[in-house]
Design a protein around this motif. Structure first.
Motif, PDB file in Angstrom:
ATOM      1  N   UNK A 398       0.810  -1.223   0.000  1.00  0.00           N
ATOM      2  CA  UNK A 398       0.000   0.000   0.000  1.00  0.00           C
ATOM      3  C   UNK A 398       0.843   1.273   0.000  1.00  0.00           C
ATOM      4  N   UNK A 399       2.180   1.110  -0.060  1.00  0.00           N
ATOM      5  CA  UNK A 399       3.096   2.262  -0.098  1.00  0.00           C
ATOM      6  C   UNK A 399       2.839   3.250   1.032  1.00  0.00           C
ATOM      7  N   UNK A 400       2.644   2.726   2.244  1.00  0.00           N
ATOM      8  CA  UNK A 400       2.360   3.608   3.374  1.00  0.00           C
ATOM      9  C   UNK A 400       3.584   3.849   4.259  1.00  0.00           C
ATOM     10  N   UNK A 401       4.610   3.026   4.136  1.00  0.00           N
ATOM     11  CA  UNK A 401       5.779   3.148   5.005  1.00  0.00           C
ATOM     12  C   UNK A 401       6.834   4.067   4.396  1.00  0.00           C
ATOM     13  N   UNK A 402       7.695   4.587   5.267  1.00  0.00           N
ATOM     14  CA  UNK A 402       8.845   5.384   4.839  1.00  0.00           C
ATOM     15  C   UNK A 402       9.975   4.405   4.501  1.00  0.00           C
ATOM     16  N   UNK A 403      10.308   4.277   3.226  1.00  0.00           N
ATOM     17  CA  UNK A 403      11.342   3.291   2.854  1.00  0.00           C
ATOM     18  C   UNK A 403      12.664   3.519   3.573  1.00  0.00           C
ATOM     19  N   UNK A 404      13.069   4.796   3.736  1.00  0.00           N
ATOM     20  CA  UNK A 404      14.359   5.089   4.365  1.00  0.00           C
ATOM     21  C   UNK A 404      14.388   4.607   5.808  1.00  0.00           C
ATOM     22  N   UNK A 405      13.289   4.791   6.531  1.00  0.00           N
ATOM     23  CA  UNK A 405      13.225   4.362   7.929  1.00  0.00           C
ATOM     24  C   UNK A 405      13.325   2.851   8.033  1.00  0.00           C
ATOM     25  N   UNK A 406      12.611   2.145   7.183  1.00  0.00           N
ATOM     26  CA  UNK A 406      12.630   0.681   7.248  1.00  0.00           C
ATOM     27  C   UNK A 406      13.995   0.131   6.833  1.00  0.00           C
ATOM     28  N   UNK A 407      14.594   0.729   5.833  1.00  0.00           N
ATOM     29  CA  UNK A 407      15.911   0.242   5.409  1.00  0.00           C
ATOM     30  C   UNK A 407      16.962   0.538   6.468  1.00  0.00           C
ATOM     31  N   UNK A 408      16.826   1.695   7.131  1.00  0.00           N
ATOM     32  CA  UNK A 408      17.774   2.042   8.194  1.00  0.00           C
ATOM     33  C   UNK A 408      17.663   1.076   9.363  1.00  0.00           C
ATOM     34  N   UNK A 409      16.450   0.493   9.542  1.00  0.00           N
ATOM     35  CA  UNK A 409      16.242  -0.470  10.625  1.00  0.00           C
ATOM     36  C   UNK A 409      16.687  -1.874  10.231  1.00  0.00           C
ATOM     37  N   UNK A 410      17.279  -2.004   9.036  1.00  0.00           N
ATOM     38  CA  UNK A 410      17.836  -3.286   8.619  1.00  0.00           C
ATOM     39  C   UNK A 410      16.920  -4.128   7.761  1.00  0.00           C
ATOM     40  N   UNK A 411      15.804  -3.569   7.346  1.00  0.00           N
ATOM     41  CA  UNK A 411      14.855  -4.326   6.537  1.00  0.00           C
ATOM     42  C   UNK A 411      15.182  -4.215   5.044  1.00  0.00           C
ATOM     43  N   UNK A 412      14.940  -5.294   4.332  1.00  0.00           N
ATOM     44  CA  UNK A 412      14.876  -5.230   2.867  1.00  0.00           C
ATOM     45  C   UNK A 412      13.461  -4.793   2.538  1.00  0.00           C
ATOM     46  N   UNK A 413      13.345  -3.563   2.060  1.00  0.00           N
ATOM     47  CA  UNK A 413      12.012  -2.968   1.826  1.00  0.00           C
ATOM     48  C   UNK A 413      11.721  -2.897   0.339  1.00  0.00           C
ATOM     49  N   UNK A 414      10.488  -3.239  -0.025  1.00  0.00           N
ATOM     50  CA  UNK A 414      10.074  -3.090  -1.415  1.00  0.00           C
ATOM     51  C   UNK A 414       8.654  -2.517  -1.430  1.00  0.00           C
ATOM     52  N   UNK A 415       8.465  -1.418  -2.153  1.00  0.00           N
ATOM     53  CA  UNK A 415       7.145  -0.856  -2.393  1.00  0.00           C
ATOM     54  C   UNK A 415       6.700  -1.157  -3.798  1.00  0.00           C
ATOM     55  N   UNK A 416       5.563  -0.641  -4.190  1.00  0.00           N
ATOM     56  CA  UNK A 416       5.038  -0.850  -5.537  1.00  0.00           C
ATOM     57  C   UNK A 416       5.191   0.433  -6.349  1.00  0.00           C
TER      58      UNK A 416
END
Length: 419
Positions: A398-416
């Motif tokens: 749903x593209x609701x998260x901040x990609x930079x925040x999630x990646x900084x927390x160590x997540x592999x993040x993918x939006x649409x």
């Protein structure tokens, strides 16, 4: 209607539904509905029954039944609308008003008006489409953004107009706009509105496909074009597509009816709108597989959301639930969580695993997919939940998260549609 001060009897053929409503229990989740039920039942202005003869003596009769898609066809099934209209005939009185709320193919109102007037020449049928949004239906009923009255002659002077004005006196006095049209136009208003909204959603999802191919960001694109007041930002959120009991079946029924009228070429674009929407589901499965090194076999996958939208327990044509089922077919072990929709989801797909507690659902997950944007999911802290999962992979449908925040927390993040 009871909240607006009217004496109301609600009639349905389902005894269990009537029993629940009579004790202030709504048969589905809708914010504020059970509280409103309890409030108006205490006034004595509202009661429920399975006996359609209880309609006798009332002057206004609302037809509010469903018009589902016919099995194996695109057309709407009018079985329930026709059954109500026919069932009402013995209990109508001279001058009564029958009000159609159901979403029907154009031409239905004129047909039903003829049926009613054969037996009751002085009765009136008015088509008054509803524009309720699931999750906001109570407010949309008490404070609607518009009223559309479809009457046989399209005239303000039609006696049915004054009767319905009296029914809606409170919101009309509060400034709700009202339009009087003929039957056909009123029927088309709902079909056209839903088709436009579906088109807008599929447009931005098509742009998401182009953004993924080009490295652009669909959220920035939507923000930029949404500043044009001819376009607007609403319904330009790329994601997994639309679902529910309205948009998908309504655009298909609209196409089917246009074909019956010989105007099928006018709505060929809706085929692509529908195709884009359905393609989003397979695209999410493809992205999920990519996130898991091209194999979902044996992967522990957590799906956040089963309802087709937040603040609802409706799983009819839910893209979230469809994606969860497809992931399981690809070999993943799927756990679905949702604040309200799990009982309905379990009836639809009993083969999936379900967990009410979000934290428990996240434990040991190799991948997490956000597919319904409930606020409690949007508020998740990527740092806090990173220790719960087996592998920090997030597919934000749903593209609701901040990609930079999630990646900084160590997540592999993918939006649409996002780089």
């Amino acid at each position: 209607m009871a909240k607006l001060g009217h004496e109301v009897v609600g009639i349905d053929v389902d005894p269990r539904k009537i029993e629940n409503l009579s004790t202030s229990r709504a048969p589905f989740y809708e914010p504020g509905l059970e509280h409103l039920l309890e409030e108006v039942l205490q006034t004595g202005r509202l009661r429920f029954t399975t006996d359609i003869s209880e309609a006798k003596g009332n002057s206004v009769h609302f037809i509010c039944v469903g018009t589902p898609q016919k099995k194996g066809e695109n057309a709407a099934d009018l079985t329930y609308v026709d059954a109500v209209a026919t069932g009402l005939l013995p209990f109508l009185s001279p001058g009564d008003l029958v009000v159609g709320k159901s979403t029907v193919p154009v031409g239905t109102a004129s047909r039903l008006a003829h049926l009613i007037n054969l037996e009751h020449p002085s009765a009136h049928l008015i088509w008054n489409p509803e524009f309720l949004r699931e999750g906001h239906a109570v407010a949309d009923t008490l404070r609607p953004d518009r009223f559309v009255y479809g009457v046989s002659d399209g005239s303000e002077d039609n006696p049915a107009v004054a009767v319905l004005d009296d029914v809606y006196a409170v919101p009309l006095q509060a400034g709700t706009p009202r339009l009087v049209t003929d039957h056909a136009t009123a029927e088309l208003v709902k079909a056209a509105a839903n088709s436009f909204l579906a088109t807008k959603i599929s447009f931005i999802n098509a742009m998401a496909e182009v953004c993924e191919a080009s490295g652009a960001d669909v959220t920035g694109l939507a923000d930029a074009i949404g500043l044009d007041d001819r376009i607007g930002r609403k319904f330009l959120n790329a994601g997994i597509g639309f679902g529910g009991g309205c948009l998908p079946k309504d655009i298909r029924a609209f196409m089917a009816r246009a074909g019956e009228l010989g105007a099928d070429q006018a709505l060929t674009f809706l085929r692509e709108v529908d195709a884009i929407n359905m393609r989003r589901r397979s695209r999410v499965v493809e992205l999920a597989r990519n996130l898991c090194d091209d194999s979902l076999l044996g992967q522990q996958v957590t799906v956040l959301g089963a309802a087709f939208k937040p603040e609802s327990d409706d799983v009819r044509d839910s893209p979230a639930l469809s994606i969860a089922a497809q992931l399981q077919l690809h070999g993943a072990v799927v756990t679905v969580t949702d604040p309200k929709a799990l009982p309905n989801a379990a009836r639809r797909f009993p083969e999936l695993q379900y967990e009410e507690c979000t934290r428990k659902a996240l434990e040991g997950a190799d991948m997490v997919l956000l597919l319904t944007e409930w606020q409690e999911y949007c508020d998740l802290d990527p740092y806090e939940i990173a220790g719960l999962v087996g592998a920090p992979r997030m597919l934000d449908g749903r593209n609701v998260f901040d990609p930079n925040k999630w990646r900084a927390a160590g997540w592999t993040y993918r939006g649409l549609g996002r780089p």
